[in-house]
Design a protein around this motif. Structure first.
Motif, PDB file in Angstrom:
ATOM      1  N   TYR A  13       0.837  -1.195   0.000  1.00 18.75           N
ATOM      2  CA  TYR A  13       0.000   0.000   0.000  1.00 18.75           C
ATOM      3  C   TYR A  13       0.873   1.247   0.000  1.00 18.75           C
ATOM      4  O   TYR A  13       1.091   1.894   1.020  1.00 18.75           O
ATOM      5  N   ASP A  16       0.570   5.653  -4.291  1.00 13.33           N
ATOM      6  CA  ASP A  16      -0.420   5.602  -5.364  1.00 13.33           C
ATOM      7  C   ASP A  16      -1.703   4.923  -4.919  1.00 13.33           C
ATOM      8  O   ASP A  16      -2.805   5.447  -5.113  1.00 13.33           O
ATOM      9  N   LEU A  17      -1.576   3.724  -4.320  1.00 13.08           N
ATOM     10  CA  LEU A  17      -2.768   2.966  -3.949  1.00 13.08           C
ATOM     11  C   LEU A  17      -3.443   3.532  -2.709  1.00 13.08           C
ATOM     12  O   LEU A  17      -4.676   3.620  -2.650  1.00 13.08           O
ATOM     13  N   SER A  18      -2.672   3.918  -1.696  1.00  7.95           N
ATOM     14  CA  SER A  18      -3.299   4.425  -0.466  1.00  7.95           C
ATOM     15  C   SER A  18      -4.095   5.703  -0.730  1.00  7.95           C
ATOM     16  O   SER A  18      -5.110   5.951  -0.090  1.00  7.95           O
ATOM     17  N   TYR A  21      -7.447   4.502  -2.190  1.00 10.78           N
ATOM     18  CA  TYR A  21      -8.009   3.299  -1.576  1.00 10.78           C
ATOM     19  C   TYR A  21      -9.462   3.500  -1.149  1.00 10.78           C
ATOM     20  O   TYR A  21     -10.337   2.681  -1.454  1.00 10.78           O
ATOM     21  N   ARG A 176     -10.387   0.272 -12.447  1.00 14.48           N
ATOM     22  CA  ARG A 176      -9.527  -0.796 -11.926  1.00 14.48           C
ATOM     23  C   ARG A 176      -9.880  -2.094 -12.630  1.00 14.48           C
ATOM     24  O   ARG A 176     -11.057  -2.446 -12.738  1.00 14.48           O
ATOM     25  N   SER A 178      -8.330  -6.257 -12.642  1.00 13.75           N
ATOM     26  CA  SER A 178      -7.330  -7.148 -12.049  1.00 13.75           C
ATOM     27  C   SER A 178      -7.460  -8.551 -12.620  1.00 13.75           C
ATOM     28  O   SER A 178      -8.528  -8.966 -13.078  1.00 13.75           O
ATOM     29  N   PHE A 193      -4.568   0.285 -12.467  1.00 16.48           N
ATOM     30  CA  PHE A 193      -5.407   1.412 -12.102  1.00 16.48           C
ATOM     31  C   PHE A 193      -5.169   2.558 -13.073  1.00 16.48           C
ATOM     32  O   PHE A 193      -4.017   2.890 -13.384  1.00 16.48           O
ATOM     33  N   ASN A 206      -0.368  -2.527  -9.427  1.00 16.13           N
ATOM     34  CA  ASN A 206      -0.146  -3.009  -8.070  1.00 16.13           C
ATOM     35  C   ASN A 206      -0.259  -4.530  -8.066  1.00 16.13           C
ATOM     36  O   ASN A 206      -1.237  -5.080  -8.585  1.00 16.13           O
TER      37      ASN A 206
END
Length: 250
Positions: A13, A16-18, A21, A176, A178, A193, A206
């Motif tokens: 995390y 970028d992701l946090s 989130y 997003r 995955s 993302f 990620n």
């Protein structure tokens, strides 16, 4: 693989992701208030007077925010510095500790400890699973309740599973997508993302590696840690697909 290497590998995390989130998960119909109510019901059914709770791998503290009116003393534990910063800003006055779930010692006990949103599946082996569950159980007072929200078991996993979502909020759109691929007992989950706002478009990738533990392995980890193990299923579970493991410290 050493514990230190695994910790570094699973501290996924980053900035970028946090930063996105909360938008991803609050806009994907994740009902934190309902999950908090189910969690409190699970705990209180086994310890009616429970007043303190530690949320392990608490992320940005959405569950802690939803639990503020339910427990007198709330605290969190989080490995990612970026997620800790966001958690502390969201729930001022709630102590958010830095720590690795496999080997933390806060020097105090709680009526309840929980680990939610499948975070336990970051453990790479059954030895790491046992270490994490033992660390959490050590922070329970006698009769305290440990709640584990597991990920899929090996027989539930769908090879090559693809997930997608698009969320829009405050002038920003996030897409997003995955893909998951099994590597023995572990699953490599690669997510792409794309974020777009008035400043432009950004893309990042990620990768997370999650482990497919069996129900017997979760139950065994609880028993080794000195807890009577129970599997809650159906509408009373945090996730009907996987059930919820509950341990009461002897």
């Amino acid at each position: 693989m050493t514990l230190q290497a695994e910790t570094s590998d699973n501290n996924v995390y980053d900035d970028d992701l946090s930063e996105i989130y909360d938008q991803i998960y609050t806009n994907r119909a994740r009902d934190y208030q309902a999950e908090a109510a189910l969690l409190a019901a699970i705990v209180r059914a086994r310890r009616p007077e429970a007043a303190s709770l530690l949320d392990v791998a608490c992320g940005t503290a959405e569950h802690l925010a939803a639990l503020k009116s339910t427990f007198t003393r709330l605290e969190g534990l989080e490995l990612s510095a970026q997620m800790r910063d966001r958690a502390r800003a969201k729930v001022p006055g709630v102590q958010i500790h830095e720590g690795d779930m496999r080997r933390f010692d806060l020097g105090r006990t709680y009526d309840a400890v929980c680990i939610l949103f499948n975070s336990i599946s970051f453990m790479a082996t059954t030895e790491e699973l046992d270490s994490a569950v033992a660390s959490m159980a050590r922070h329970l007072s006698p009769g305290g309740v440990l709640v584990i929200d597991p990920w899929y078991s090996p027989e539930q996993y769908i090879e090559g599973y693809v997930s997608d979502s698009v969320t829009r909020n405050d002038g920003r759109t996030i897409a997003r997508v995955s893909h998951s691929a099994r590597e023995g007992r572990r699953v490599r989950q690669e997510a792409h993302f794309v974020t777009a706002d008035s400043a432009g478009i950004n893309h990042f990738v990620n990768v997370q590696r999650l482990t497919l533990f069996t129900r017997d392995e979760y139950a065994a980890a609880l028993e080794k840690a000195g807890c009577a193990a129970e599997l809650v299923e159906g509408a009373d579970a945090l996730s009907p697909d996987t059930g919820t493991f509950v341990g009461v410290r002897r």
